[in-house]
Design an enzyme around this catalytic site. Structure first.
Site, PDB file in Angstrom:
ATOM      1  N   SER A   9     102.712  -2.109  46.885  1.00 44.05           N
ATOM      2  CA  SER A   9     102.423  -0.718  46.550  1.00 44.05           C
ATOM      3  C   SER A   9     100.937  -0.587  46.261  1.00 44.05           C
ATOM      4  CB  SER A   9     103.220  -0.303  45.314  1.00 44.05           C
ATOM      5  OG  SER A   9     102.649   0.854  44.760  1.00 44.05           O
ATOM      6  N   HIS A  34     103.330   0.114  51.176  1.00 45.76           N
ATOM      7  CA  HIS A  34     104.044   1.181  50.457  1.00 45.76           C
ATOM      8  C   HIS A  34     103.027   2.132  49.820  1.00 45.76           C
ATOM      9  CE1 HIS A  34     107.526   2.801  48.223  1.00 45.76           C
ATOM     10  NE2 HIS A  34     106.704   2.898  47.188  1.00 45.76           N
ATOM     11  N   ASP A  36     102.489   5.480  47.518  1.00 44.57           N
ATOM     12  CA  ASP A  36     103.115   6.353  46.518  1.00 44.57           C
ATOM     13  C   ASP A  36     102.387   7.683  46.430  1.00 44.57           C
ATOM     14  OD1 ASP A  36     105.267   4.757  45.391  1.00 44.57           O
ATOM     15  OD2 ASP A  36     103.675   3.391  44.783  1.00 44.57           O
ATOM     16  N   MET A  38     102.324  11.271  44.693  1.00 44.72           N
ATOM     17  CA  MET A  38     102.825  11.957  43.487  1.00 44.72           C
ATOM     18  C   MET A  38     102.107  13.299  43.343  1.00 44.72           C
ATOM     19  SD  MET A  38     102.900   8.790  40.829  1.00 44.72           S
ATOM     20  CE  MET A  38     103.513   7.170  41.306  1.00 44.72           C
ATOM     21  N   HIS A  67     106.319   7.024  50.228  1.00 47.86           N
ATOM     22  CA  HIS A  67     107.283   7.388  49.187  1.00 47.86           C
ATOM     23  C   HIS A  67     106.823   8.705  48.570  1.00 47.86           C
ATOM     24  CE1 HIS A  67     109.009   6.137  44.954  1.00 47.86           C
ATOM     25  NE2 HIS A  67     109.587   7.222  45.431  1.00 47.86           N
ATOM     26  N   MET A  69     106.972  11.470  46.119  1.00 49.65           N
ATOM     27  CA  MET A  69     107.461  11.918  44.804  1.00 49.65           C
ATOM     28  C   MET A  69     106.900  13.311  44.587  1.00 49.65           C
ATOM     29  SD  MET A  69     106.934   8.270  42.903  1.00 49.65           S
ATOM     30  CE  MET A  69     105.893   7.653  44.218  1.00 49.65           C
ATOM     31  N   MET A 138     115.222   3.507  43.015  1.00 50.33           N
ATOM     32  CA  MET A 138     114.172   3.345  42.008  1.00 50.33           C
ATOM     33  C   MET A 138     114.717   2.505  40.846  1.00 50.33           C
ATOM     34  SD  MET A 138     111.532   4.740  43.221  1.00 50.33           S
ATOM     35  CE  MET A 138     110.510   4.367  41.787  1.00 50.33           C
ATOM     36  N   PHE A 144     104.628   5.946  37.497  1.00 49.44           N
ATOM     37  CA  PHE A 144     103.601   4.974  37.125  1.00 49.44           C
ATOM     38  C   PHE A 144     103.993   3.567  37.558  1.00 49.44           C
ATOM     39  CE2 PHE A 144     103.562   8.474  34.161  1.00 49.44           C
ATOM     40  CZ  PHE A 144     102.215   8.855  34.190  1.00 49.44           C
ATOM     41  N   GLY A 146     103.701  -0.647  36.823  1.00 50.06           N
ATOM     42  CA  GLY A 146     103.667  -1.510  35.651  1.00 50.06           C
ATOM     43  C   GLY A 146     104.748  -1.266  34.613  1.00 50.06           C
ATOM     44  N   ASP A 176     112.303  -0.388  44.124  1.00 48.75           N
ATOM     45  CA  ASP A 176     110.912  -0.082  43.755  1.00 48.75           C
ATOM     46  C   ASP A 176     110.802   0.100  42.246  1.00 48.75           C
ATOM     47  OD1 ASP A 176     108.336   0.947  43.532  1.00 48.75           O
ATOM     48  OD2 ASP A 176     108.713   2.734  44.760  1.00 48.75           O
ATOM     49  N   GLY A 177     109.967  -0.741  41.635  1.00 43.74           N
ATOM     50  CA  GLY A 177     109.659  -0.595  40.214  1.00 43.74           C
ATOM     51  C   GLY A 177     110.022  -1.844  39.424  1.00 43.74           C
TER      52      GLY A 177
HETATM   53  C1  DX5 Z   1     106.474   4.163  40.761  1.00 47.56           C
HETATM   54  C2  DX5 Z   1     106.097   3.802  42.179  1.00 47.56           C
HETATM   55  C3  DX5 Z   1     106.077   2.345  42.473  1.00 47.56           C
HETATM   56  C4  DX5 Z   1     105.088   1.552  41.649  1.00 47.56           C
HETATM   57  C5  DX5 Z   1     105.602   0.157  41.524  1.00 47.56           C
HETATM   58  O1  DX5 Z   1     106.661   5.530  40.663  1.00 47.56           O
HETATM   59  O2  DX5 Z   1     107.038   4.374  43.083  1.00 47.56           O
HETATM   60  O3  DX5 Z   1     105.919   2.081  43.855  1.00 47.56           O
HETATM   61  O4  DX5 Z   1     103.804   1.532  42.219  1.00 47.56           O
HETATM   62  O5  DX5 Z   1     104.743  -0.537  40.680  1.00 47.56           O
HETATM   63  P1  DX5 Z   1     105.184  -1.866  39.924  1.00 47.56           P
HETATM   64  O6  DX5 Z   1     105.561  -2.873  40.999  1.00 47.56           O
HETATM   65  O7  DX5 Z   1     103.984  -2.234  39.173  1.00 47.56           O
HETATM   66  O8  DX5 Z   1     106.381  -1.516  39.066  1.00 47.56           O
HETATM   67 ZN    ZN Z   2     107.029   3.785  45.278  1.00 49.18          ZN
END
Ligand code: DX5
Ligand code: ZN
Length: 230
Positions: A9, A34, A36, A38, A67, A69, A138, A144, A146, A176-177
């Site tokens: 990601s 990947h 993200d 948002m 992805h 969001m 998810m 976010f 981490g 993911d996550g």
């Molecule tokens: C969260 C994202 C993820 C995120 C994963 O909303 O969709 O893709 O970047 O990050 P880590 O692997 O750090 O949980």
């Molecule tokens: Zn993602």
């Protein structure tokens, strides 16, 4: 089950050197990139949009896994498709006309993925399983990187995997996550075959230290594959 794929990601990468980061994880053995997206509405954070995709696309030959969001994704799916997305994931929570949105993605010649938040049951996508190329579960609440892995999504993955196996279609089950060398094996056992990883690959950036590069990313990706059990 399909082969294990690792999808870094780029949310956790250094945006100041985005193209270089994409080139480096590609060389380090990533399978997909990947991305993200948002919108500050569906999720509290705001990231990148269509104009950034060509820069990512130019830096890799790997599939670009977008992805979304965002609210009302149907209004901008065409932009993402045109700018370089290969796989487009929409959240079921944002799509009142889910079947139609999947058709829209296919009409643009792209692979369609539906994404479920941790609190959304598998049944929300059961009617459209026959139309999908990919499902993304998810394992954190989106917004976010981490965050800690939410274990209670695993039975949902098992349930979706059983539907995929019964369909005899090659549908990817992505998670993911919070994916780390600790959590990836449980996700794999629950039927997932694509693993998004941000922090586990790009690391936590420390002020004053040189940024990680090819060797670190290669080791991180290899360690995830090993921990998943190949
Ligand atoms: C969260 C994202 C993820 C995120 C994963 O909303 O969709 O893709 O970047 O990050 P880590 O692997 O750090 O949980
Ligand atoms: Zn993602």
């Amino acid at each position: 089950m399909s082969q294990i794929k690792i999808a870094p990601s780029i949310l956790a990468s250094d945006f100041g050197r985005l193209a270089e980061e994409v080139r480096t994880v590609t060389e380090a053995g990533a399978d997909w990139i990947h991305v993200d997206v948002m919108d500050g509405h569906f999720v509290p954070n705001l990231t990148i949009g269509p104009p950034v995709l060509p820069a990512i696309k130019a830096a890799t030959k790997l599939p670009i896994d977008v992805h979304l969001m965002i609210e009302q994704p149907e209004n901008s799916i065409a932009d993402y498709a045109e700018k370089g997305a290969d796989r487009i994931g929409v959240h079921v929570e944002t799509c009142p006309h889910l079947h139609s949105t999947i058709q829209q993605i296919h009409a643009l010649g792209k692979l369609a993925c539906v994404v479920l938040n941790p609190g959304t049951p598998a049944e929300a996508i059961e009617p459209v399983m026959g139309d999908l190329d990919q499902v993304l579960v998810m394992s954190v609440n989106p917004g976010f990187g981490g965050q800690a892995f939410i274990e209670s999504v695993l039975p949902k993955c098992e349930r979706i995997r059983s539907w995929i196996d019964a369909s005899r279609r090659d549908i990817d089950l992505e998670i993911d996550g919070g994916i780390t060398t600790d959590t990836i094996a449980r996700a794999h056992s629950a039927g997932c075959n694509v693993f998004v990883a941000g922090t586990a690959i790009f690391g936590k950036r420390k002020e004053g230290e040189p940024p990680p590069g090819l060797a670190e990313y290669r080791t991180a990706i290899e360690n995830l594959r090993k921990a998943a059990g190949r």
